[in-house]
Design an enzyme around this catalytic site. Structure first.
Site, mmCIF file in Angstrom:
data_model
loop_
_atom_site.group_PDB
_atom_site.id
_atom_site.type_symbol
_atom_site.label_atom_id
_atom_site.label_comp_id
_atom_site.label_asym_id
_atom_site.label_seq_id
_atom_site.Cartn_x
_atom_site.Cartn_y
_atom_site.Cartn_z
ATOM 1 N N SER A 126 -53.038 107.590 1.078
ATOM 2 C CA SER A 126 -52.003 106.846 1.781
ATOM 3 C C SER A 126 -52.660 105.963 2.845
ATOM 4 O O SER A 126 -53.477 105.112 2.517
ATOM 5 C CB SER A 126 -50.981 107.817 2.376
ATOM 6 N N ASP B 133 -43.260 105.946 -6.234
ATOM 7 C CA ASP B 133 -43.651 106.078 -4.828
ATOM 8 C C ASP B 133 -42.976 104.990 -3.985
ATOM 9 O O ASP B 133 -43.234 103.812 -4.174
ATOM 10 C CB ASP B 133 -45.170 105.969 -4.712
ATOM 11 N N HIS C 215 -45.091 109.646 -4.203
ATOM 12 C CA HIS C 215 -46.182 109.633 -3.227
ATOM 13 C C HIS C 215 -46.997 110.919 -3.231
ATOM 14 O O HIS C 215 -48.210 110.895 -3.053
ATOM 15 C CB HIS C 215 -45.601 109.389 -1.828
#
Length: 695
Positions: free
Chosen positions: A543, A629, A664
């Site tokens: 991320s 995501d 995610h």
């Protein structure tokens, strides 16, 4: 054998004019203009994008085909370290004990309760395996029982898109009550009188925009609060003594709370203290007063103040625990006669307990690197709290702690069925000198037989954003590398709060590059101390940690034997300029606003990994993503790979792995998730061993 041919992404140059600056993006076509619908239904993705992602996945699979036996071996090791029929320590709440447990072989847990003090009489509140059956993805977000223990609510995500559906169950009949609540966040709470349910709505772009309320068993929906500023997140919950419902509104630097009294749950929320840029606060109610954690009055690492119940605003705040620079107060947990707080300093934590008379004592651990976590109490009228301890070499121990008697009771030690000897491992804490003289903590885990002579491969993990610290915690998965002679290291770099809130403040916006140079400093220190050698370090981050991976790969490709960017936020300028994305306006305090601020645009452009790809000798790179995501959209790693592959002069592979059925966090099932971890760790081994040369 002929090596697989990598996909070649078509180029459709798009010229973007912004603040008098011009950039050209030849892969903008990979973004689906209908991305909001794709999050909910991946079958709606554009045909050319789907075809390209399919080719990329096939190429990676072909390149890494020789690693399949090792992937399976690592997966079986990781699974063998999990107690498959594990359960959590029950948490007492009134006449019941609530807990989760797994059946052997099950991917998802069961949420259960039983009468206090009994081992019989279990009631299954939510059957995860049954709910997930036939679904490629299923996960429960927020779950909770009503205060009177008659209802149970849960928010489910069946796509990985983080758009949830909330359902409420009558625990006497086992039947669902009321209509399902659609388009919700994973956030819900019952009113203290159990008559109402509150939740956070998501708008069409997936952004939390409203708080709603309805009768808990079904009925008309009422708007409680609407946030008109797209730059703020919001959520709703109850305070510790159940005297109020609290609406929390915040971004990374500013917050505001609104309260609803338990005696009147349909009342209009009242502002506690109006938002003021740069001021953060969160509050809880302690029977006869408010207790507030805040950075007001230049309390950079936060202090604790109190205020009368009737006047909680800043004008009534008086210090309860004064600010101490370098001692970051992370969280509070209130019971009838005690406040427990978790503090962080020098990348370690401690717990401090304070009674109503102001006497304090602490729970601390004398180890070089560890994670001590305040879980807290499950009831207000109790002297019992709970905390957990682990370290990179030591499995988690969970304790119940009597706050008054200062006595602890061990409730559970994490079991590793395949066996684990903490004494077989060495945990060390190094301090790497940063370019400006700051010392960056680095936690090192290695097997006691692994030499410190520069010969061992190293996996160096980093994150460094949003003030999120990286705990020096235990993970059975890492042992699959460490037991093979690898050294696992965590760089506690600026951008996190590992050394206090100022550790975060010194690496955001116009100081963001400190995050990247700290990570490089950590790698160089490992080399200087003979733990590592240049070219034998695999860097890993996800991320915002994926942004870190992209930046340090552009800056110092010579250091890395491989790079793993998981759901990497690498297309910084385009993402922070796209206000339709759910996280963009709320994250301008972190990164800057390149739409309105030319200085922010230029600084962001100077490190944006996608924009700074140049012709140089890149190491082997693995980028991963999820089609559903909403945080780091699939096209970010897709575009990054498309630019990297023709740019690299090393001849080393650039691979892309897109999970077409997840978001995610990757796969939702606990075993499917382990397969993803095994894949990434095997990539690290393959990269160091130059496995692509034997394809």
């Amino acid at each position: 054998m002929t090596a697989p041919t990598p996909p070649v992404a078509k180029k459709i140059p798009v010229t973007i004019e912004q603040l008098g600056r011009t950039r050209v993006d030849e892969y903008q076509w990979m973004k689906d203009d209908n991305w909001q619908a794709v999050l909910r239904d991946p079958t709606l993705i554009k045909a050319d994008v789907k075809a390209h992602l399919t080719e990329e996945n096939a190429y990676r699979e072909a390149m890494m085909a020789s690693t399949l036996p090792l992937q399976d071996e690592m997966f079986r090791e990781m699974r063998g370290r999990i107690k498959e029929d594990d359960s959590s320590v029950p948490a007492k709440d009134g006449p019941w004990e609530y807990y989760t447990r797994f059946d052997a072989g099950a991917q998802h847990p069961l949420w259960c309760r039983r009468p206090v003090g009994q081992v019989e009489g279990e009631q299954v509140l939510l059957n995860g395996p049954a709910e997930a059956e036939g679904k490629a993805y299923w996960e429960a977000g927020d779950v909770g029982n009503s205060p009177d223990h008659t209802l149970f609510a849960y928010a489910e995500d069946s796509q990985g898109s983080e758009v949830h559906r909330i359902l409420v169950k009558d625990l006497e009949t086992g039947q669902l009550v009321g209509e399902p609540i659609e388009s919700a966040s994973a956030n819900l709470t019952f009113s203290p009188d159990s008559q109402w349910i509150f939740w956070t709505n998501r708008d069409d772009n997936g952004r939390p925009d409203k708080i709603f309320r309805r009768p808990a068993r079904g009925g008309d929906i009422a708007l409680v609060y609407e946030e008109t500023d797209d730059g703020f997140f919001q959520g709703v919950g109850r305070n510790a003594d159940d005297e109020f419902v609290v609406i929390s509104i915040a971004n990374q630097e500013t917050s505001e709370a609104r309260i609803i009294p338990a005696a009147d749950p349909t009342a209009t929320p009242v502002v506690v203290e109006p938002r003021h840029t740069g001021r953060l606060y969160d509050l809880d109610h302690w029977g006869d007063r408010w207790v507030i954690r805040t950075n007001a009055d230049d309390a950079i690492d936060f202090k604790i103040v109190e205020a009368p119940t009737a006047s909680p605003g800043k004008g009534s705040w008086t210090d309860l625990v004064a600010h101490t620079p370098g001692r970051f107060i992370e969280s509070l947990d209130l019971t009838r006669d005690h406040i427990a707080r978790q503090e962080r300093a020098d990348a370690n934590t401690r717990i401090v307990v304070r009674d109503r008379q102001g006497a304090e004592h602490e729970i601390a651990v004398d180890e070089p690197a560890y994670a001590l976590t305040l879980i807290g109490a499950s009831e207000f009228d109790t002297t019992q709290s709970r905390y957990a301890y682990n370290s990179p070499s030591t499995p988690t121990s969970t304790y119940d702690y009597d706050l008054a008697a200062r006595e602890r009771t061990l409730r559970k030690v994490q079991e590793v069925p395949s066996g684990h000897d903490p004494a077989a491992y060495v945990v060390e804490r190094l301090n790497a000198p940063a370019s400006d003289g700051e010392l960056v903590p680095v936690t090192v885990l290695r097997h006691r037989d692994t030499p410190v002579d520069g010969s061992a491969p190293v996996l160096l993990y980093g994150y460094g954003s949003y003030g999120i610290p990286m705990p020096a915690s235990f993970s059975t998965n890492r042992l699959s590398l460490v037991d093979r002679g690898w050294i696992y290291a965590i760089a506690h770099i600026r951008g996190g709060s590992d050394k206090g809130w100022n550790w975060f403040l010194s690496a955001r916006r116009f100081t963001k590059k400190n995050t990247f140079t700290d990570f490089v400093a950590a790698a160089e220190h490992l080399i200087d101390r003979n733990y590592a050698s240049a070219g034998k370090i695999v860097a890993q981050g996800g991320s915002a940690g994926g942004l870190l991976m992209g930046a340090v790969t552009n800056m110092r490709p010579d250091l890395w034997g491989g790079v793993i960017g998981q759901v990497p936020f690498v297309d910084v300028i385009n993402t922070m300029s796209d206000t339709s994305l759910p996280l963009t306006p709320p994250e301008w305090p972190e990164w800057g606003n390149p739409i309105e601020d030319a200085e922010a645009y230029d600084y962001m452009m100077s490190y944006s990994p996608y924009d700074q790809v140049t012709a140089q000798a890149y190491p082997p790179i693995l980028a991963t993503g999820g089609l559903s995501d909403p945080r780091v959209t699939y096209w970010e790693p897709e575009k990054w790979v498309a630019r990297l592959r023709p740019a690299t002069t090393s001849g080393k592979p650039v691979l892309l792995k897109i999970n077409m059925e997840a978001g995610h966090g990757g796969a939702s099932g606990r075993f499917d998730y382990l397969k993803e971890v095994a894949h990434d760790y095997v990539f690290a081994v393959w990269a160091i061993d130059e496995g692509w040369t034997r394809v």
